[in-house]
Design an enzyme around this catalytic site. Sequence first.
Site, PDB file in Angstrom:
ATOM      1  N   CYS A  96       0.830  -1.203   0.000  1.00  0.00           N
ATOM      2  CA  CYS A  96       0.000   0.000   0.000  1.00  0.00           C
ATOM      3  C   CYS A  96       0.868   1.259   0.000  1.00  0.00           C
ATOM      4  O   CYS A  96       1.718   1.428   0.879  1.00  0.00           O
ATOM      5  CB  CYS A  96      -0.917  -0.011   1.225  1.00  0.00           C
ATOM      6  N   ASN A 207      -2.216 -10.518  -8.781  1.00  0.00           N
ATOM      7  CA  ASN A 207      -3.271  -9.529  -8.551  1.00  0.00           C
ATOM      8  C   ASN A 207      -3.049  -8.330  -9.473  1.00  0.00           C
ATOM      9  O   ASN A 207      -1.918  -7.957  -9.749  1.00  0.00           O
ATOM     10  CB  ASN A 207      -3.224  -9.089  -7.071  1.00  0.00           C
ATOM     11  N   GLY A 209      -5.910  -5.861 -12.133  1.00  0.00           N
ATOM     12  CA  GLY A 209      -6.541  -5.691 -13.434  1.00  0.00           C
ATOM     13  C   GLY A 209      -7.362  -6.861 -13.941  1.00  0.00           C
ATOM     14  O   GLY A 209      -7.777  -6.863 -15.100  1.00  0.00           O
TER      15      GLY A 209
HETATM   16  C1  LIG Z   1     -10.700   1.137  -2.358  1.00  0.00           C
HETATM   17  C2  LIG Z   1      -9.459   0.272  -2.307  1.00  0.00           C
HETATM   18  C3  LIG Z   1      -8.882   0.006  -1.080  1.00  0.00           C
HETATM   19  C4  LIG Z   1      -7.735  -0.803  -1.008  1.00  0.00           C
HETATM   20  N1  LIG Z   1      -7.222  -1.129   0.220  1.00  0.00           N
HETATM   21  C5  LIG Z   1      -6.199  -2.024   0.305  1.00  0.00           C
HETATM   22  C6  LIG Z   1      -5.768  -2.530   1.564  1.00  0.00           C
HETATM   23  O1  LIG Z   1      -6.323  -2.222   2.624  1.00  0.00           O
HETATM   24  N2  LIG Z   1      -4.715  -3.389   1.553  1.00  0.00           N
HETATM   25  C7  LIG Z   1      -4.092  -3.793   0.412  1.00  0.00           C
HETATM   26  O2  LIG Z   1      -3.160  -4.596   0.452  1.00  0.00           O
HETATM   27  N3  LIG Z   1      -4.506  -3.363  -0.798  1.00  0.00           N
HETATM   28  C8  LIG Z   1      -5.550  -2.505  -0.867  1.00  0.00           C
HETATM   29  N4  LIG Z   1      -6.029  -2.133  -2.099  1.00  0.00           N
HETATM   30  C9  LIG Z   1      -5.405  -2.686  -3.310  1.00  0.00           C
HETATM   31  C10 LIG Z   1      -6.121  -3.994  -3.731  1.00  0.00           C
HETATM   32  O3  LIG Z   1      -5.978  -4.982  -2.740  1.00  0.00           O
HETATM   33  C11 LIG Z   1      -5.544  -4.530  -5.061  1.00  0.00           C
HETATM   34  O4  LIG Z   1      -4.185  -4.829  -4.870  1.00  0.00           O
HETATM   35  C12 LIG Z   1      -5.669  -3.519  -6.202  1.00  0.00           C
HETATM   36  O5  LIG Z   1      -6.950  -2.919  -6.232  1.00  0.00           O
HETATM   37  C13 LIG Z   1      -5.383  -4.202  -7.558  1.00  0.00           C
HETATM   38  O6  LIG Z   1      -6.314  -5.230  -7.801  1.00  0.00           O
HETATM   39  P1  LIG Z   1      -7.576  -5.009  -8.809  1.00  0.00           P
HETATM   40  O7  LIG Z   1      -7.006  -4.460 -10.105  1.00  0.00           O
HETATM   41  O8  LIG Z   1      -8.173  -6.381  -8.986  1.00  0.00           O
HETATM   42  O9  LIG Z   1      -8.492  -4.041  -8.159  1.00  0.00           O
HETATM   43  C14 LIG Z   1      -7.161  -1.333  -2.195  1.00  0.00           C
HETATM   44  C15 LIG Z   1      -7.777  -1.062  -3.412  1.00  0.00           C
HETATM   45  C16 LIG Z   1      -8.928  -0.285  -3.487  1.00  0.00           C
HETATM   46  C17 LIG Z   1      -9.596  -0.042  -4.819  1.00  0.00           C
END
Ligand SMILES: Cc1cc2nc3c(=O)[nH]c(=O)nc-3n(C[C@H](O)[C@H](O)[C@H](O)COP(=O)(O)O)c2cc1C
Length: 326
Positions: A96, A207, A209
């Site tokens: 993060c 992970n 996209g």
């Molecule tokens: C609103 C939001 C909050 C997130 N909070 C966290 C979190 O608390 N911890 C974490 O490791 N990643 C967090 N992420 C990242 C997601 O876990 C993930 O790695 C990222 O969205 C990419 O995956 P996706 O393309 O499938 O969305 C967050 C993403 C979003 C959109």
Amino acid sequence: MDLNFNRRLSIAPMLDYTDRHERYFLRLISKHVLLYTEMVTTHALINAGADRFLRHNPEEHPVALQLGGNNPSELALCAKMGEDAGFSEINFNCGCPSDRVQSGAFGACLMKEKNIVAECISAMQKAVSIPVSVKTRIGVDHDDSYEFFIDFVKTIAETGCNTFIIHARKAWLKGLSPKENRTKPPLLYDYVYRIKEEMPHLSISLNGGVQSLNTVEEILKKVDGVMVGREAYENPWFLAEADERIFGQKSIAPPNQKALLKAFLPYMEEQLKEGCPLTMMTRHLFGLFNGIPGARRYRQIISEEANRRGAGIETVIKAINAVSEI
Ligand SMILES: Cc1cc2nc3c(=O)[nH]c(=O)nc-3n(C[C@H](O)[C@H](O)[C@H](O)COP(=O)(O)O)c2cc1C
């Protein structure tokens, strides 16, 4: 506690999104997908206590607790609290990039501190008997070569940690907002595929996209698991075929979105009785009927009426009735 879970498909930890209500809701669609909590910081957990941050329903299992922090003994304490609360896995956040997280010197900036990460993981492993996993990026700032990435993973793997979830883009620690850091740096799946090839004994989940089960199936030809974030939140119904297609198990998903929302009503009623405002649950339900006639009216009812003080289950029923039969 369910320790017999499968990581082929998991739902990403998302702050403000994957709370206990959202997780309960997703569990009505898939029995087998692995769920993650929002990130909980050691500071918050130690100061506010287990009840506020670790509360969850037994129905959510299997569910992993994600921790953020950088102090090995505090992380060990929090990991134990998580194990005692019944979580199936402890996941350590090294991905993060938000300023708030960086000022606490944890999250993605820990990729530059591989030895601290290794100490944190070792301390958590000693404290619990459930698996401890790491969620990381492929790099940060100009530390974005494959060599940097594999060196980081190797150092952590030396602790005995064998489960890595990799958001396949780097993070810029300065200059990009967390949201931009989830879209602007390019996705480089090849880093993830290559590390699985070179370290086949590790469980590697990709992970970033992923928006369909077809893509999940393709990626699973090369790695052990796929984690999906935003698509699962914005379009939860995409999980309806997951149990059959990804886990080879009988589906528990209701026949359609209307039936799903009806199945969620008893839970919402129970929560309302406990004093939880309706909007805490309905705020997760906006994307459910996308593309179906009546969806606009449904969203309008959910956004305007469910927010009102004292709004009850009849508001959700009214919203369901606004959607055409599916
Ligand atoms: C609103 C939001 C909050 C997130 N909070 C966290 C979190 O608390 N911890 C974490 O490791 N990643 C967090 N992420 C990242 C997601 O876990 C993930 O790695 C990222 O969205 C990419 O995956 P996706 O393309 O499938 O969305 C967050 C993403 C979003 C959109």
